[in-house]
Design a protein around this motif. Structure first.
Motif, PDB file in Angstrom:
ATOM      1  N   ILE A 176     -11.298  -9.416  -0.060  1.00 39.05           N
ATOM      2  CA  ILE A 176     -11.096 -10.871   0.231  1.00 39.05           C
ATOM      3  C   ILE A 176     -10.144 -11.078   1.131  1.00 39.05           C
ATOM      4  CG2 ILE A 176      -9.100 -12.386  -1.053  1.00 39.05           C
ATOM      5  CD1 ILE A 176      -9.671 -11.001  -3.560  1.00 39.05           C
ATOM      6  N   TYR A 177      -9.404 -10.437   1.678  1.00 38.61           N
ATOM      7  CA  TYR A 177      -8.528 -10.784   3.015  1.00 38.61           C
ATOM      8  C   TYR A 177      -9.167 -10.487   4.199  1.00 38.61           C
ATOM      9  CZ  TYR A 177      -4.343 -10.556   0.139  1.00 38.61           C
ATOM     10  OH  TYR A 177      -3.356 -10.975  -0.949  1.00 38.61           O
ATOM     11  N   GLU A 178     -10.192  -9.618   4.129  1.00 39.10           N
ATOM     12  CA  GLU A 178     -11.151  -9.366   5.359  1.00 39.10           C
ATOM     13  C   GLU A 178     -11.966 -10.598   5.674  1.00 39.10           C
ATOM     14  OE1 GLU A 178     -11.462  -6.941   8.077  1.00 39.10           O
ATOM     15  OE2 GLU A 178      -9.496  -6.583   7.441  1.00 39.10           O
ATOM     16  N   ARG A 179     -12.159 -11.689   4.449  1.00 38.46           N
ATOM     17  CA  ARG A 179     -12.877 -12.792   4.998  1.00 38.46           C
ATOM     18  C   ARG A 179     -12.370 -13.733   5.977  1.00 38.46           C
ATOM     19  NH1 ARG A 179     -15.809 -13.864  -0.895  1.00 38.46           N
ATOM     20  NH2 ARG A 179     -17.153 -15.475   0.206  1.00 38.46           N
ATOM     21  N   SER A 180     -11.054 -13.458   6.396  1.00 36.07           N
ATOM     22  CA  SER A 180     -10.656 -14.190   7.329  1.00 36.07           C
ATOM     23  C   SER A 180     -11.050 -13.798   8.795  1.00 36.07           C
ATOM     24  CB  SER A 180      -8.988 -14.292   7.249  1.00 36.07           C
ATOM     25  OG  SER A 180      -8.491 -12.862   7.537  1.00 36.07           O
ATOM     26  N   THR A 191       7.563  -2.110  -2.625  1.00 36.01           N
ATOM     27  CA  THR A 191       6.826  -0.804  -2.628  1.00 36.01           C
ATOM     28  C   THR A 191       5.991  -0.768  -3.971  1.00 36.01           C
ATOM     29  OG1 THR A 191       8.223   0.462  -4.047  1.00 36.01           O
ATOM     30  CG2 THR A 191       8.465   0.487  -1.417  1.00 36.01           C
ATOM     31  N   HIS A 192       6.143  -2.014  -4.637  1.00 32.58           N
ATOM     32  CA  HIS A 192       5.249  -2.027  -5.871  1.00 32.58           C
ATOM     33  C   HIS A 192       3.737  -2.191  -5.408  1.00 32.58           C
ATOM     34  CE1 HIS A 192       3.026  -4.252  -8.828  1.00 32.58           C
ATOM     35  NE2 HIS A 192       3.780  -3.957  -9.659  1.00 32.58           N
ATOM     36  N   PRO A 193       2.711  -1.782  -6.080  1.00 34.42           N
ATOM     37  CA  PRO A 193       1.398  -1.434  -5.440  1.00 34.42           C
ATOM     38  C   PRO A 193       0.788  -2.796  -4.985  1.00 34.42           C
ATOM     39  CG  PRO A 193       1.485  -0.219  -7.504  1.00 34.42           C
ATOM     40  CD  PRO A 193       2.842  -0.654  -7.557  1.00 34.42           C
ATOM     41  N   ILE A 194       1.156  -3.859  -5.597  1.00 34.61           N
ATOM     42  CA  ILE A 194       0.234  -5.201  -5.145  1.00 34.61           C
ATOM     43  C   ILE A 194       1.057  -5.438  -3.690  1.00 34.61           C
ATOM     44  CG2 ILE A 194       0.022  -7.457  -5.569  1.00 34.61           C
ATOM     45  CD1 ILE A 194       0.128  -6.820  -8.686  1.00 34.61           C
ATOM     46  N   PRO A 195       2.241  -5.774  -3.256  1.00 33.63           N
ATOM     47  CA  PRO A 195       2.656  -6.273  -2.050  1.00 33.63           C
ATOM     48  C   PRO A 195       2.358  -4.763  -1.102  1.00 33.63           C
ATOM     49  CG  PRO A 195       4.660  -5.833  -3.474  1.00 33.63           C
ATOM     50  CD  PRO A 195       3.427  -5.752  -4.338  1.00 33.63           C
ATOM     51  N   ASP A 196       2.416  -3.570  -1.511  1.00 34.19           N
ATOM     52  CA  ASP A 196       2.378  -2.649  -0.810  1.00 34.19           C
ATOM     53  C   ASP A 196       0.971  -2.501  -0.276  1.00 34.19           C
ATOM     54  OD1 ASP A 196       3.246  -0.233   0.379  1.00 34.19           O
ATOM     55  OD2 ASP A 196       2.094   0.899  -1.050  1.00 34.19           O
ATOM     56  N   LEU A 197      -0.065  -2.671  -1.155  1.00 30.40           N
ATOM     57  CA  LEU A 197      -1.602  -2.554  -0.875  1.00 30.40           C
ATOM     58  C   LEU A 197      -1.841  -3.964   0.188  1.00 30.40           C
ATOM     59  CD1 LEU A 197      -3.330  -1.214  -3.828  1.00 30.40           C
ATOM     60  CD2 LEU A 197      -2.801   0.159  -1.633  1.00 30.40           C
ATOM     61  N   THR A 198      -1.117  -4.875  -0.290  1.00 27.76           N
ATOM     62  CA  THR A 198      -1.488  -6.045   0.512  1.00 27.76           C
ATOM     63  C   THR A 198      -1.086  -5.838   2.129  1.00 27.76           C
ATOM     64  OG1 THR A 198      -1.252  -7.287  -1.221  1.00 27.76           O
ATOM     65  CG2 THR A 198      -0.988  -8.595   0.760  1.00 27.76           C
ATOM     66  N   GLY A 199       0.206  -5.265   2.082  1.00 30.67           N
ATOM     67  CA  GLY A 199       0.879  -5.044   3.581  1.00 30.67           C
ATOM     68  C   GLY A 199      -0.253  -4.189   4.404  1.00 30.67           C
ATOM     69  N   TYR A 200      -0.770  -3.135   3.341  1.00 28.97           N
ATOM     70  CA  TYR A 200      -1.781  -2.275   4.327  1.00 28.97           C
ATOM     71  C   TYR A 200      -3.090  -2.993   4.862  1.00 28.97           C
ATOM     72  CZ  TYR A 200       0.551   2.265   3.581  1.00 28.97           C
ATOM     73  OH  TYR A 200       1.423   3.313   3.654  1.00 28.97           O
ATOM     74  N   GLY A 240     -11.642   2.276   6.543  1.00 24.42           N
ATOM     75  CA  GLY A 240     -11.160   1.572   5.552  1.00 24.42           C
ATOM     76  C   GLY A 240     -10.013   0.727   6.018  1.00 24.42           C
ATOM     77  N   GLU A 241     -10.034   0.379   7.345  1.00 22.82           N
ATOM     78  CA  GLU A 241      -8.959  -0.474   7.788  1.00 22.82           C
ATOM     79  C   GLU A 241      -9.422  -1.716   8.176  1.00 22.82           C
ATOM     80  OE1 GLU A 241      -5.440   0.635   8.040  1.00 22.82           O
ATOM     81  OE2 GLU A 241      -5.953   1.820   6.732  1.00 22.82           O
ATOM     82  N   ARG A 242      -8.636  -2.435   9.170  1.00 19.20           N
ATOM     83  CA  ARG A 242      -8.961  -3.596   9.449  1.00 19.20           C
ATOM     84  C   ARG A 242      -9.987  -3.946  10.628  1.00 19.20           C
ATOM     85  NH1 ARG A 242      -3.753  -2.927   9.642  1.00 19.20           N
ATOM     86  NH2 ARG A 242      -2.395  -3.731   7.898  1.00 19.20           N
ATOM     87  N   GLY A 243     -10.925  -5.050  10.349  1.00 19.75           N
ATOM     88  CA  GLY A 243     -11.954  -5.218  11.200  1.00 19.75           C
ATOM     89  C   GLY A 243     -11.370  -5.691  12.695  1.00 19.75           C
ATOM     90  N   ASN A 280     -13.496  -3.729   3.952  1.00 23.97           N
ATOM     91  CA  ASN A 280     -14.349  -4.633   3.093  1.00 23.97           C
ATOM     92  C   ASN A 280     -15.772  -4.159   3.008  1.00 23.97           C
ATOM     93  OD1 ASN A 280     -14.665  -5.060   5.975  1.00 23.97           O
ATOM     94  ND2 ASN A 280     -15.247  -7.210   5.522  1.00 23.97           N
ATOM     95  N   MET A 281     -16.198  -3.127   3.808  1.00 26.75           N
ATOM     96  CA  MET A 281     -17.362  -2.357   3.788  1.00 26.75           C
ATOM     97  C   MET A 281     -17.239  -1.530   2.541  1.00 26.75           C
ATOM     98  SD  MET A 281     -17.573  -2.441   7.866  1.00 26.75           S
ATOM     99  CE  MET A 281     -18.959  -1.628   8.226  1.00 26.75           C
ATOM    100  N   PRO A 282     -18.563  -0.944   2.216  1.00 28.17           N
ATOM    101  CA  PRO A 282     -18.795  -0.441   0.870  1.00 28.17           C
ATOM    102  C   PRO A 282     -18.125   1.062   0.922  1.00 28.17           C
ATOM    103  CG  PRO A 282     -20.768  -1.233   1.462  1.00 28.17           C
ATOM    104  CD  PRO A 282     -20.148  -1.636   2.741  1.00 28.17           C
TER     105      PRO A 282
END
Ligand SMILES: Nc1ncnc2c1ncn2[C@@H]1O[C@H](COP(=O)(O)OP(=O)(O)O)[C@@H](O)[C@H]1O
Ligand SMILES: [Mg+2]
Lengths: 462, 598
Positions: A285-289, A313-322, B265-268, B302-304
């Protein structure tokens, strides 16, 4: 095949439906389901095997009766019909109108998943967007094509902040030219109304496309919603050359819907019951920006992510921040002190700031003054901690000065009106005003030239 | 290799498919369905096989045809790798963009290396036709980029009698440049490139030990936690702590011959940053363009997922290939956690028993197998080369006790632990001096003593112990307030602050300080430690700590790193002498006033 209706449902639970004995079903295809009352539901194939098909039902599987469930495979992937007519419209999570107007038919149907942008086709985002908010513009600048979420928590004014960004965002010196894609997942009716009124008050409604799934709408639909919304955003940006600002709220509801479906499917959980692929799913989702070479438009995202129990550190904000290119973190403490917007600068970050600011973009001293403010604020926090242990009176003169600085900083730099739209120059001047209470020797992150230009020794220095 | 066979799809479950393919082999590549996407067999069940697809499976149907290609995932190794950007299975992304536009399409068949381009080949002079030639022997060279000479080697699997060798001239990749008859009489046509299966480490004669540090130009790394050429390092840290920046700084400034940057698996945009900025940078060691020695592998988040798992092996195989040519290669993997997650995802779909946080039991062994491919070796061609592997680790919630971080920590020699507290205070690089370690300080010390300054090892220890004292004293202050400290102790706090601000902090964005030569590193360290020592003396003579701390020269010391660049060490030395003489003046003042008082 799409005309044939099968009555072969074998099991239904947790938003998933199993159909047996249908051949030649494509993975990912769209499905139309008719229940015993003749109502239609939408679905998508999430496992296709010889003789067995697993369908995710967007409206959920409640109240389905297996003997009276008819399934039709539409032989096409989930898609959104795009046309300039999207602007000004309101849709649900799978792109059906929810504004009592007819569906869009005179456009091109695009698959909602998109395929990954080739990194070699991207342009690095570097155009500074002025939001008029000092903590963002001065310290965590947003640039066109960035994905910069607001990390918030229940009861904090993230919606007001997002709306203020939408109202004020523009390139310095330009009139606003953003088209807005508003993606709401599991939001309350009052929040949805707040945004609608805010768009309408600022006269931008005709430049907004809304995709809305309310808190009492089916959660499974939330899985499709951001993808549908981004299909619209990409179309506006890369076909119609618009600069698009995508506001998504609340991505935590999205992630929870994902967990719900994953659990029903029996996927192996990683942390807190969220599936191991939550990271990749959010990244899709996010990489579509971004910015694409040879394209004039851009997709900038400002998603709202609430931190369950205020835990970053909850998984949702944590993974989002990554995944995202920084985060603007709201603080309950500042909010309780009446500071708006309650942005906690320490954990906030904009990773794309470095190429969007400075001499040619904002002002030469910008990167260094931002750095200096951070350094001073960090020291001020230490002084605050110390004061809470030994009492403010016991602090050295140097630490006292830090305390005063911190107070001023919170009240005057962080705090600002909801309608206060500060130019970047105003923000930077304010920063110097606050820092000028320190002697020049204490400011080693700015250059001597900066000091000569902007330090107001004499008028404020202690 | 073996011939192609066909079968069909039985089940599609995201990136994992079940296919019917009699005679399939584990690791075998398959082409799938009308979309012609590529995948790899990862498990066999009778005549069925489980396949992981490198591309999205959307739109595939059970019953569609599958073709077994008879060989495992391989990469092409030859001229044209450098300056390129490849995806996780070595497809060339720039060419794909030219061919297919902004988004990556599926089922594209495209060679990794350009088949049209001609390379100017120069055969090795002393090679004689008719002589015996071994695997890894150098057939000749091709100037691949302005800085890098590509050494064309006999592939590791071939040796025998050299039948003929092409004369100097321009050749495309497919031209035969030599023929070798092996012991069985079979004739091998050697080209400018060959293929190698990525999951199989490339052979070498023997392992050698590391002998010198990799110079990265980053003070906290080189001076405090050195990594050897051929070493294994890890950079763990929560999001935003600076893992990618550390890796990019190493990619930019280190004195490696070849840099392989794997965005796993990181940012483009982070790869775009490298692509756009490197060509404009100059290598401080050679003065040449930075991109000429660099190649990128990009499998963004976002790649496979499955190609993400492969990307590390693809990068490593290319790294070994340049190592075999006698080069010192640095491979950066950002992030190994995403690689591990790809492993976990596939394991989950295969129904492997999860042991910790959903990871399969073999996580640790897979990780160490990857890191084991790093090292300094004597190559088959009897030269020395090395692969240094630096992996970023992204622990959930920043918790270093999680499986990937804790397994990695046991494998590596150098650990650059990033701290959220430091990053939040904008202390960059946010490498934590307490949690980080290097097991190779002694070897590095030898190099520093020989090349830069004999006092290095001592100064380093002194600075670290000052930092340790700082932590201790700060705890006391936070309990009972600063008044409890003696002057000497408060001067220690000042000294530590000087170490942090004048030495440790180093902004990647500061043009003058982004790269710091070993000479400048040592000068700054020496300056700060001298000032601390002389200050301590002054304190015993009765100088007030505050007067010293607020002395204008302290601000100049803190700015010294940005005031003088690496090629201005003479001026920096001049400045240091000025500082010392100023402190000497102070000292004589206090000494005489003390004498007068007594
Ligand atoms: N050495 C450094 N110098 C200056 N800024 C840095 C440095 N390291 C990190 N930063 C800042 O921190 C941000 C996040 O760093 P990054 O390496 O992307 O973190 P991570 O990969 O750990 O998430 C960068 O965008 C930059 O603003
Ligand atoms: Mg990173």
């Amino acid at each position: 095949m799409s005309d044939v209706e099968y009555r072969r449902a074998e099991a239904a639970q947790g938003g998933l439906l199993i159909v047996r004995g249908v051949e030649d079903v494509a993975f990912g295809d769209r499905v139309r389901i008719r229940d015993h009352r003749g109502r239609e539901r939408n679905g998508q194939v999430i496992l296709a095997a010889e003789g067995e098909t697993l369908i995710q039902v967007f409206e959920g599987t409640d109240d389905l009766d297996l003997d009276n469930t008819w399934v039709r495979f539409l032989d096409q992937p989930l898609s959104l019909t795009v046309s300039p007519g999207l602007l000004g419209r309101v849709f649900n999570g799978i792109g059906e109108p929810r504004d009592d107007r007819p569906p869009i038919v005179d456009g091109e149907a695009r698959g909602i998943n998109g395929s990954a942008i080739n990194p070699a086709a991207r342009n690095y985002p570097r155009e500074f967007i002025q939001t008029g908010i000092s903590t963002i513009d001065g310290l965590n600048s947003l640039v066109r094509g960035q994905k910069l979420p607001i990390f918030s928590a229940s009861g904090l004014p993230h919606n007001r902040l997002a709306a203020q960004i939408v109202r004020q965002a523009r390139l310095p010196g330009e009139a606003s030219n953003f088209a807005i894609v508003f993606a709401a997942m599991g939001v309350s009716y009052s929040d949805a109304r707040f945004f609608r009124e805010s768009f309408s008050d600022s006269g931008v409604l005709g430049n907004v496309v809304m995709f809305i799934n309310h808190a009492d709408d089916p959660p499974v639909e939330r899985l499709a919603l951001p993808r549908v919304a981004l299909t619209a955003a990409e179309y506006l940006a890369f076909d119609l050359d618009r600069h698009v600002l995508v506001v998504m709220t609340d991505m935590t509801n999205y992630a929870e819907a994902l967990r719900e479906v994953a659990t029903a499917k029996g996927d192996v959980p990683a942390r807190k019951g969220y599936p191991g692929y939550l990271y990749s799913d959010l990244a899709e989702i996010y990489e579509r920006s971004g910015r694409i070479r040879d394209r004039h438009g851009s997709v900038t995202m400002v998603p709202v992510v609430s931190m369950p129990s205020d835990d970053i550190t909850h998984p949702i904000p944590d993974l989002t921040g990554y995944i995202t290119e920084g985060q603007i973190v709201l603080s309950r403490e500042l909010h309780n002190q009446g500071v708006y917007p309650p942005v906690d600068i320490a954990p906030s970050l904009s990773r794309l700031m470095k190429d969007g600011i400075g001499k040619d973009d904002t002002r030469d001293d910008h990167p260094r003054i931002a750095n200096q403010l951070y350094a001073m604020y960090a020291k001020a926090q230490e002084a605050r901690n110390l004061a809470s242990i030994i009492g403010a009176e016991e602090l050295s003169a140097r630490d006292q000065r830090y305390l005063e600085f911190a107070k001023d900083f919170d009240e005057r730099f962080v705090g600002q009106g909801e309608d206060e739209n500060r130019s970047i120059i105003e923000t930077l001047n304010l920063a110097w005003e606050l820092l000028s209470r320190f002697p020049r020797e204490a400011l080693t992150r700015v250059s001597e030239t900066d000091l000569a230009h902007y330090h107001r020794s004499g008028d404020k220095a202690a | 290799m073996s011939e192609q066979r066909s079968g069909h799809i039985r089940e599609i479950n995201g990136p994992i498919l079940k296919i019917h393919l009699p005679g399939g082999r584990n690791g075998e590549q398959v082409r799938i369905g009308s979309l012609d996407i590529v995948g790899e067999i990862i498990a066999l069940e009778g005549e069925d096989a489980v396949v992981q697809a490198y591309e999205s499976t959307e739109g595939l149907r059970p019953g569609e045809a599958v073709e077994g290609l008879g060989h495992p995932l391989t990469v092409e190794l030859g001229p044209g790798l450098l300056q390129g950007i490849f995806d996780g299975v070595q497809r060339p992304l720039t060419e794909i963009a030219e061919l297919a536009g902004d988004n990556i399409p599926r089922g594209l068949r495209i060679a990794s290396l350009d088949r049209e381009r001609e390379w100017s080949f120069v055969p090795t002079g002393e090679l004689e036709v008719g002589a015996q030639i071994g695997a890894g022997a150098q057939l000749g060279t091709v100037q691949e980029t302005e800085t890098i000479e590509h050494r064309v080697l006999v592939p590791p699997t071939v040796s025998g009698e050299l039948i003929d060798l092409a004369p100097s001239g321009d050749y495309t990749l497919e031209s035969t440049i030599a023929r070798v008859r092996d012991a069985h009489g079979e004739v091998h046509k050697l080209k400018l490139y060959h293929r190698w299966p990525v999951r199989q480490p490339r052979p070498y004669s023997r392992r050698d030990h590391g002998v010198e540090p990799l110079i990265t130009g980053q003070r906290i790394l080189d001076t405090f936690f050195p990594l050897l050429k051929g070493g294994k390092g890890a950079v763990p840290g929560p999001f935003g702590a600076g893992k990618t920046m550390v890796q990019q700084q190493v990619a930019r400034w280190s004195n490696a011959d070849i840099v392989i940057y794997v965005g796993c698996g990181e940012r483009g945009n982070e790869l775009v940053d490298v692509l756009e900025s490197f060509p404009q940078l100059e290598d401080p060691h050679t003065g040449r363009g930075m991109m000429e020695r660099t190649l990128l592998v990009a499998n963004t988040s976002n790649m496979p997922v499955v190609a993400r798992e492969a990307s590390i092996y693809v990068g490593m195989t290319m790294a070994e290939y340049f190592r075999d040519q006698g080069y010192d290669v640095v491979m950066l993997a950002d992030s190994t956690s995403r690689w591990a997650e790809a492993l976990r995802e596939v394991a989950g779909r295969l129904g492997h028993m999860p042991v910790e946080e959903g990871y399969p039991a073999y996580l640790g062994s897979r990780l160490s197998a990857v890191y084991e491919r790093a090292g300094r070796v004597e190559t088959l061609g009897n030269t020395r080369g090395s692969v240094t592997l630096i992996g970023a680790v992204s622990p959930p919630g920043g918790d270093f006790s999680e499986p990937v971080t804790s397994h990695t920590k046991e494998i590596i020699q150098t650990f650059w632990a990033l701290s959220k507290e430091l990053a939040d205070a904008r202390h960059y690089p946010s490498v934590d001096w307490v949690d980080s370690f290097s097991q190779d300080v002694d070897i590095a010390a030898g190099w520093w003593a020989k090349n830069i300054g004999g006092a290095w090892a001592n100064r380093r220890i002194q600075a670290l112990s000052l930092l340790a004292r700082d932590a201790e004293l700060s705890r006391i202050v936070n309990l009972v307030g600063p008044e409890a400290l003696s002057s000497a102790q408060r001067w220690e706090l000042e000294g530590a602050s000087l170490v942090k601000e004048a030495v440790l902090q180093q902004s990647a964005l500061d043009d003058a300080d982004s790269y710091c030569s070993p000479q400048k590193q040592f000068q700054l360290l020496e300056l700060v430690m001298q000032v601390f020592d002389r200050g301590s003396e002054l304190i015993t003579l009765g100088a007030p700590v505050q007067e010293l701390a607020e002395h204008p020269v302290m601000a100049r010391i803190r700015r010294a790193k940005s005031t003088w660049r690496s090629n201005e060490t003479e001026d920096l030395g001049e400045f240091a002498r000025e500082v010392y003489s100023e402190l000497s003046t102070l000292r004589s003042e206090y000494a005489s006033s003390q004498e007068a008082a007594s």
